[in-house]
Design a protein around this motif. Structure first.
Motif, mmCIF file in Angstrom:
data_model
loop_
_atom_site.group_PDB
_atom_site.id
_atom_site.type_symbol
_atom_site.label_atom_id
_atom_site.label_comp_id
_atom_site.label_asym_id
_atom_site.label_seq_id
_atom_site.Cartn_x
_atom_site.Cartn_y
_atom_site.Cartn_z
ATOM 1 N N ALA A 287 0.843 -1.209 0.000
ATOM 2 C CA ALA A 287 0.000 0.000 0.000
ATOM 3 C C ALA A 287 0.875 1.254 0.000
ATOM 4 O O ALA A 287 0.563 2.235 -0.688
ATOM 5 C CB ALA A 287 -0.923 -0.003 1.218
ATOM 6 N N ARG A 288 1.979 1.219 0.744
ATOM 7 C CA ARG A 288 2.878 2.390 0.765
ATOM 8 C C ARG A 288 3.502 2.613 -0.613
ATOM 9 O O ARG A 288 3.696 3.746 -1.050
ATOM 10 C CB ARG A 288 3.965 2.212 1.828
ATOM 11 N N CYS A 289 3.837 1.514 -1.303
ATOM 12 C CA CYS A 289 4.394 1.648 -2.664
ATOM 13 C C CYS A 289 3.370 2.278 -3.608
ATOM 14 O O CYS A 289 3.729 3.096 -4.463
ATOM 15 C CB CYS A 289 4.829 0.283 -3.214
ATOM 16 N N ILE A 290 2.109 1.903 -3.450
ATOM 17 C CA ILE A 290 1.058 2.485 -4.307
ATOM 18 C C ILE A 290 0.953 3.984 -4.050
ATOM 19 O O ILE A 290 0.898 4.786 -4.990
ATOM 20 C CB ILE A 290 -0.307 1.786 -4.053
ATOM 21 N N GLU A 291 0.958 4.373 -2.769
ATOM 22 C CA GLU A 291 0.881 5.804 -2.420
ATOM 23 C C GLU A 291 2.045 6.576 -3.044
ATOM 24 O O GLU A 291 1.862 7.637 -3.645
ATOM 25 C CB GLU A 291 0.969 5.992 -0.902
ATOM 26 N N SER A 292 3.262 6.022 -2.891
ATOM 27 C CA SER A 292 4.442 6.711 -3.454
ATOM 28 C C SER A 292 4.355 6.771 -4.964
ATOM 29 O O SER A 292 4.698 7.783 -5.582
ATOM 30 C CB SER A 292 5.732 5.981 -3.057
ATOM 31 N N SER A 293 3.909 5.677 -5.567
ATOM 32 C CA SER A 293 3.797 5.618 -7.024
ATOM 33 C C SER A 293 2.849 6.708 -7.522
ATOM 34 O O SER A 293 3.125 7.395 -8.519
ATOM 35 C CB SER A 293 3.301 4.229 -7.430
ATOM 36 N N LYS A 294 1.737 6.918 -6.809
ATOM 37 C CA LYS A 294 0.774 7.962 -7.213
ATOM 38 C C LYS A 294 1.381 9.350 -7.027
ATOM 39 O O LYS A 294 1.183 10.243 -7.843
ATOM 40 C CB LYS A 294 -0.510 7.853 -6.370
ATOM 41 N N ARG A 295 2.145 9.516 -5.965
ATOM 42 C CA ARG A 295 2.714 10.833 -5.641
ATOM 43 C C ARG A 295 3.767 11.276 -6.665
ATOM 44 O O ARG A 295 3.837 12.434 -7.033
ATOM 45 C CB ARG A 295 3.320 10.790 -4.236
#
Ligand SMILES: [Fe+2]
Ligand SMILES: [Fe+2]
Length: 310
Positions: free
Chosen positions: A14-22
């Motif tokens: 989930a943290r990777c998804i957040e960073s990827s979106k950012r």
């Protein structure tokens, strides 16, 4: 047992998804921005192109070497990202009917690698517009990917983690600090680095998950597969060092005698082995992840194989 049961929680995905979106970026709007390459600047930094090793060349010739190596750098990434993406798609299928956060993390990973391959094809063509004709990069990404994907998933993931960690190390340690580089070339690898940070985290999660399902015999064979993949990478580097030496010699504007030809080829190969093999193999985090799952004997086998590539 279903592989999904082995994942304690999905918070790291989930943290990777957040960073990827950012950090998400666009090839034209963020990276290229209507610019062209300028041959007044180096493309690859000295810390990667190892220009000190090209002892017979003038400063201008060394800059040309950095531009040839920069084009090869983009092509090598375009090549490896084909098999990396194919493996990520395969892994996402393992999870497809399980945790959808994991699936989303891997699908974003895949989409980013597709974009990166497009970017690297653009960069190859754009460098081709400003450098002399005749550059060769004769490896077909699909042919290479088929050979790589014929090896065990453990070995492919270990190589992928290695590549995605050295990508970051190259940017932070060599590309970012070099003030003489082409701004456009620097931006290509700044934006690439931003998305690769998430990939390396996902590689580790998938590598450890996959490793936990292996028997000792399977892991033992996988270590041999990994050594075989590194040797295959070296075969590509040897061939490209010859191609890039010939391109340099044909376009440097003077006659290059036989003895110097050998020295230039050796300097290209030393730089490529540093860029694509040793800088990753020596990456502390790669060593940490690998030694967490292999035996001391496996480590010695890998080190002995790497020691032959100098
Ligand atoms: Fe990438
Ligand atoms: Fe990546």
């Amino acid at each position: 047992m279903n592989a999904m049961n082995k994942i304690p929680d999905n918070s790291r995905y989930a943290r990777c998804i957040e960073s990827s979106k950012r950090v998400r970026w666009d090839i034209d709007d963020d990276v290229i921005r209507g610019r062209r390459f300028d041959t007044a600047h180096k493309f690859l930094p000295d810390g990667l192109s190892l220009t000190d090793g090209f002892t017979t060349l003038s400063p201008g010739e060394r800059r040309f070497v950095s531009q040839i190596q920069g084009r090869t750098y983009a092509n090598i990434f375009g090549l490896v990202e084909r098999f990396i993406n194919a493996k990520v798609l395969e892994l996402s299928c393992d999870h497809a009917l399980g945790d959808q956060v994991v699936v989303e993390g891997l699908v974003r990973f895949s989409e980013e690698e597709l974009k990166h391959q497009t970017l690297f094809r653009r960069i190859d063509a754009m460098v081709g517009e400003v450098l002399p004709a005749g550059y060769r990069f004769d490896f077909d990404p699909d042919t290479v990917a088929r050979a790589v994907l014929g090896k065990s998933t453990w070995a492919v993931l270990a190589l992928t983690l290695d590549i995605e960690l050295f990508t970051q190390a190259h940017y932070r340690q060599s590309i970012d600090p070099d003030t003489e580089l082409s701004e456009l070339f620097k931006d290509v690898f700044l934006y690439h680095w931003k998305e690769e940070c998430q990939h390396a985290l996902l590689d580790e999660l998938e590598f450890v998950r996959h490793d936990s399902a292996l028997t000792a015999e399977e892991r033992d064979r996988a270590v041999d597969d990994f050594i075989g993949l590194v040797a295959a990478v070296d075969g590509i580097l040897q061939a490209q060092a010859v191609a890039d030496m010939r391109y340099f010699a044909a376009n440097c504007g003077r006659t290059v005698e036989a003895g110097e030809v050998q020295a230039i080829e050796a300097a290209f190969l030393a730089a490529y082995r540093w860029q694509y093999i040793h800088s990753g193999a020596q990456h502390p985090y790669f060593g940490k992840v690998l030694t967490g799952v292999i035996s001391e004997t496996h480590g010695q086998r890998i080190q002995a194989a790497l020691a032959t590539l100098h």
